[in-house]
Structure formats: C-alpha cells, structure tokens
Design an enzyme around this catalytic site. Structure first.
Site, PDB file in Angstrom:
ATOM      1  N   THR A  49       4.676  -5.981  -9.567  1.00  0.00           N
ATOM      2  CA  THR A  49       3.280  -5.689  -9.898  1.00  0.00           C
ATOM      3  C   THR A  49       3.183  -5.305 -11.373  1.00  0.00           C
ATOM      4  OG1 THR A  49       2.702  -4.987  -7.658  1.00  0.00           O
ATOM      5  CG2 THR A  49       1.324  -4.161  -9.442  1.00  0.00           C
TER       6      THR A  49
ATOM      7  N   ARG B 127      -9.225   7.466 -11.172  1.00  0.00           N
ATOM      8  CA  ARG B 127      -9.702   7.419  -9.782  1.00  0.00           C
ATOM      9  C   ARG B 127     -10.401   8.743  -9.477  1.00  0.00           C
ATOM     10  NH1 ARG B 127      -4.461   4.387  -6.935  1.00  0.00           N
ATOM     11  NH2 ARG B 127      -4.347   2.725  -8.506  1.00  0.00           N
TER      12      ARG B 127
ATOM     13  N   THR C  73       0.855  -1.184   0.000  1.00  0.00           N
ATOM     14  CA  THR C  73       0.000   0.000   0.000  1.00  0.00           C
ATOM     15  C   THR C  73       0.894   1.238   0.000  1.00  0.00           C
ATOM     16  OG1 THR C  73      -0.172  -0.260   2.421  1.00  0.00           O
ATOM     17  CG2 THR C  73      -2.036  -1.007   1.108  1.00  0.00           C
ATOM     18  N   GLY C  74       0.789   2.050  -1.036  1.00  0.00           N
ATOM     19  CA  GLY C  74       1.623   3.229  -1.160  1.00  0.00           C
ATOM     20  C   GLY C  74       1.150   4.380  -0.294  1.00  0.00           C
TER      21      GLY C  74
ATOM     22  N   ARG D 135      -6.243  -2.641   2.591  1.00  0.00           N
ATOM     23  CA  ARG D 135      -7.036  -1.587   3.214  1.00  0.00           C
ATOM     24  C   ARG D 135      -7.257  -1.824   4.712  1.00  0.00           C
ATOM     25  NH1 ARG D 135      -9.573  -1.867  -2.075  1.00  0.00           N
ATOM     26  NH2 ARG D 135      -9.615   0.175  -3.126  1.00  0.00           N
TER      27      ARG D 135
ATOM     28  N   ARG E  63     -12.086  -9.451   3.300  1.00  0.00           N
ATOM     29  CA  ARG E  63     -12.478  -8.703   4.487  1.00  0.00           C
ATOM     30  C   ARG E  63     -12.899  -9.588   5.655  1.00  0.00           C
ATOM     31  NH1 ARG E  63     -10.346  -5.792   1.732  1.00  0.00           N
ATOM     32  NH2 ARG E  63     -10.850  -3.682   1.032  1.00  0.00           N
TER      33      ARG E  63
ATOM     34  N   TYR F 184       7.306  -1.813  -9.224  1.00  0.00           N
ATOM     35  CA  TYR F 184       6.685  -1.697 -10.535  1.00  0.00           C
ATOM     36  C   TYR F 184       7.797  -1.611 -11.577  1.00  0.00           C
ATOM     37  CZ  TYR F 184       2.492  -0.138  -7.987  1.00  0.00           C
ATOM     38  OH  TYR F 184       1.412  -0.040  -7.154  1.00  0.00           O
TER      39      TYR F 184
ATOM     40  N   HIS G 105      -5.883  -5.371  -8.293  1.00  0.00           N
ATOM     41  CA  HIS G 105      -5.373  -4.152  -7.665  1.00  0.00           C
ATOM     42  C   HIS G 105      -6.426  -3.523  -6.744  1.00  0.00           C
ATOM     43  CE1 HIS G 105      -1.617  -1.777  -8.134  1.00  0.00           C
ATOM     44  NE2 HIS G 105      -2.317  -0.839  -7.526  1.00  0.00           N
TER      45      HIS G 105
ATOM     46  N   ARG H 259      -8.791  -0.849  -8.146  1.00  0.00           N
ATOM     47  CA  ARG H 259      -8.290   0.510  -8.344  1.00  0.00           C
ATOM     48  C   ARG H 259      -7.769   0.767  -9.762  1.00  0.00           C
ATOM     49  NH1 ARG H 259      -7.224   3.020  -3.363  1.00  0.00           N
ATOM     50  NH2 ARG H 259      -5.300   4.082  -3.988  1.00  0.00           N
TER      51      ARG H 259
END
Length: 406
Positions: free
Chosen positions: A158, A167, A81-82, A335, A315, A132, A280, A283
C-alpha cells in the site's frame, strides 16, 4: 433484526452500529477531514447506468474470476482492514476462514490483530498479505520474508499513506495514541455490554500480532501499537522502496493506492503484477477523486501489462459490475465485511459475502451476461461516446511520460 434477516450490506452496517460503541464504529465508518471523499466514492458509481440486453439465455451464470493466476468463485475480495480484532476478537481469522469457504481473496492487513502465519494456515490459497513501507528497512524486509515463509502467493504494498491523515472522528473520540477516553465515551460504550464483555475477556486493547514480533519481550498491546506508530507512516517511501520489495518478493506483487495514470505506468514498468486503484476508502486525501473515475485512464496507461483491481465505495453488486465494465478484473471492499464480523462473527462475514454474490448474479442476469468476460463499456449507458478513443489519444500524446516512464 438478526444476521439472517439482513437483506443488504447496509442492514449489516446498522446491526454493527447497534452492537459497537461509537468509538469503534466511527473508526470503521469515518474518513478524512469533511468526509467528502466518502460520499464521492458512492456518487461516482451512481453516475453509471447498466444497459440490459434481453432475449439472451442466462439460465446458467458464471461469476468466477481468474486473478493473478488463480481462479476465484467471484470477482471480489476482502480489502485489508487494520485492528479488526477491536470489533470482534479474532475477526481477522474469521475473515480469512470465510474467504476460504467462499473462495475469494482475503487481503490481510499487516496492522491486523491476528498474525499472517495464523491466517495462512486457515486460508492458504486465499490469503494475500498487505504491507506498508516502514521507517526500518530491516522490518520491511522481514515482513516480506515472513509472507514468503508462510507460503503466501500474493503480496500487496500500500502506497497511499505517506503521512497520517486528519481523521476527525477518531480525534474527537480520543482514538489516538495514547488512548484518551473521556467519561462520556466510556459511558456510551457501557451501552453496548456484549462488546464490553468480549473486550474485557480478550484482555482489552487487542495486540497487533504481526508487529509484536518486533517489540521487546513482554511488550503490551499499547507498547506494540506505539512501536507501529513510530515506524509508520514512512514519508520517505519511494519507487526505490517498491523496487526493493520487487527484488525480494518471488511471488505476485500488487500495488494498492494508485490513482494517477502516470503512477500506474511506472508501477507496470517496475514489474508489479497488479494494481488496486484506490483512495483508501476515503480515509486519506479528502479531495481525491473516486477510483472508478480514474480507472479508464489507468487501464489505457498500463495497456494490459498488469491486472487491475479497484476498491473504495463498493457496496452493491451493481458497483462490482460497473467496475468490471470499466476494465477492472476484480474489486475489493473492507467495511462491509467488518460490519458483518462486528454484528455476528463468522456468520456475519458469510452473510456479507453471500449478499454481494447474490447481487452480482442478479445484475448479470438482468443485463444479459452469462459470464464476466462478456462485460465491457458497451454495457454502460453513461459512458460518453468516443471517450475510450479520446483518452487513448490523450495518453499517446503523453507517451514518453507515461508508457515509457521510468
């Protein structure tokens, strides 16, 4: 509600939403275009039903998982997660530390705000490094070298970001380069004073430390972000790029972002050790299928030549078990642990891991499985009769293009 009262991962999400300004929360939460893929990722898991078996001794349950030659305590890890430092300073190192404490994999993003060298010191046996393709082969090669020099065991490439996606939440919020914060966004952020205080105390926009290495001396965080933006994405990244990484990298190599069974076969032929079936997190391509929908065909295509993992939409402990029944060795999610970090720092990350671990344990007991190696498609009610054989036959007819691809 405080962290310790959180019962499920959505409780952590709600806590993070309260403690982050909208521009930051939307960066975590959002997807591409209409965000249908986000919903599809959850709906795909919900189509499966687990069939319980009773009168089985499940008094002792073991959810340990052997993955790429190392044994972890649970069959899940933390996705890359960036910009995690935007949500809590040093969040990347918090994720690394809690992954080590829980003995699960932590996939550090090359777009992190802490460096791979720092994470490797904190979690030497649990940190993987995600990269990447970039527009600069020298930087590509150096990122691989730095991972090797930091004694990282697993590198993750990735491949599902050929171009930047649409987005819309970020665009509406002005979360672009350069940042365009409207008065309304600034005013809303002031309603989250603790976050604003931490943001200002840490110097504002966090530095992407992995990329600061390639910027001119004295470059500010915004300058480094601009450099990153000019070199990624790299639409000319191809199978040759993967082969170059494979030649340079002596350790375990994982490709993340595969959804097509032919690509999975090509990756196996290229000598990768693992594949993360992923869209992804919804996203990138809003019209993409859910990874859990594609996993069975990919499993047949690679024929056991590589270890399969899955992310996007995980989740619940039920989701983890469903993915394992369909052929994944493990899953990752990003997340939920970001929610935990934003809501409560290290204790929040720890809570997210504890919640998932407990849910996996309860599901295993409920379906009569004392260990993960007992899981399979027989545990799933919604697995169509004969589907495994049908897909295997389909891929045999596709043989030259799939199993002998490349």
């Amino acid at each position: 509600m405080d962290i310790e009262k959180a019962i499920n991962l959505d409780d952590l999400r709600l806590l993070a939403r309260k403690r982050l300004p909208r521009i930051a929360f939307d960066f975590i939460e959002g997807g591409a275009d209409d965000e249908r893929c986000l919903a599809r990722n959850r709906e795909a898991f919900q189509r499966y039903r687990l069939v319980p078996r009773y009168l089985v001794d499940v008094s002792r349950r073991d959810q340990s998982c052997t993955l790429l030659g190392r044994t972890y305590a649970s069959p899940f890890g933390i996705s890359p997660t960036g910009l995690a430092g935007l949500f809590r300073p040093n969040a990347d190192l918090m994720l690394a530390a809690e992954a080590a404490a829980a003995n699960i994999p932590y996939l550090m993003s090359s777009a992190s705000t802490d460096s791979i060298e720092e994470a490797a010191k904190i979690a030497p046996h649990n940190t993987w490094f995600q990269i990447y393709g970039t527009r600069n082969d020298t930087i590509n090669d150096d990122l691989v070298r730095r991972a090797r020099d930091a004694a990282i065991e697993t590198l993750v490439l990735t491949v599902d970001v050929p171009v930047n996606s649409n987005r819309e939440r970020n665009r509406r919020n002005g979360f672009t380069r350069p940042l365009k914060l409207s008065p309304a966004i600034v005013l809303e952020a002031m309603g989250h004073p603790l976050w604003v205080l931490r943001y200002l105390r840490s110097g504002g926009m966090p530095m992407m430390k992995n990329w600061a290495h390639y910027a001119p001396p004295g470059a500010r965080a915004g300058d480094v972000a601009d450099l990153y933006g000019t070199l990624t994405p790299a639409p000319a990244t191809t199978w040759r790029s993967l082969e170059r990484v494979r030649d340079l990298w002596p350790g375990k190599l994982v490709v993340k972002g595969i959804l097509h069974h032919r690509d999975a076969a090509l990756a196996a032929n290229a000598g990768v050790d693992g594949i993360i079936v992923s869209n992804h997190g919804g996203r990138q391509l809003d019209g993409a299928p859910s990874p859990v929908e594609m996993l069975p065909a990919i499993k047949t295509a690679v024929g056991g030549r590589v270890e399969l993992m899955l992310d996007s939409g995980v989740r619940r402990g039920t989701d983890v078990v469903v993915a394992l029944c369909l052929g994944a060795r493990a899953v990752t999610f990003g997340r939920p642990t970001l929610y935990g970090a934003a809501a409560g720092g290290r204790p929040g990350v720890r809570k997210a891991i504890e919640i998932m671990r407990r849910e996996v344990d309860v599901v295993m007991a409920q379906i009569g499985c004392a260990s993960l190696n007992e899981l399979g498609t027989a545990n799933l009610h919604d697995w169509p009769p004969g589907e495994v054989a049908r897909r295997a036959e389909m891929l045999r007819h596709d043989g030259d293009a799939v199993l002998n691809a490349g």
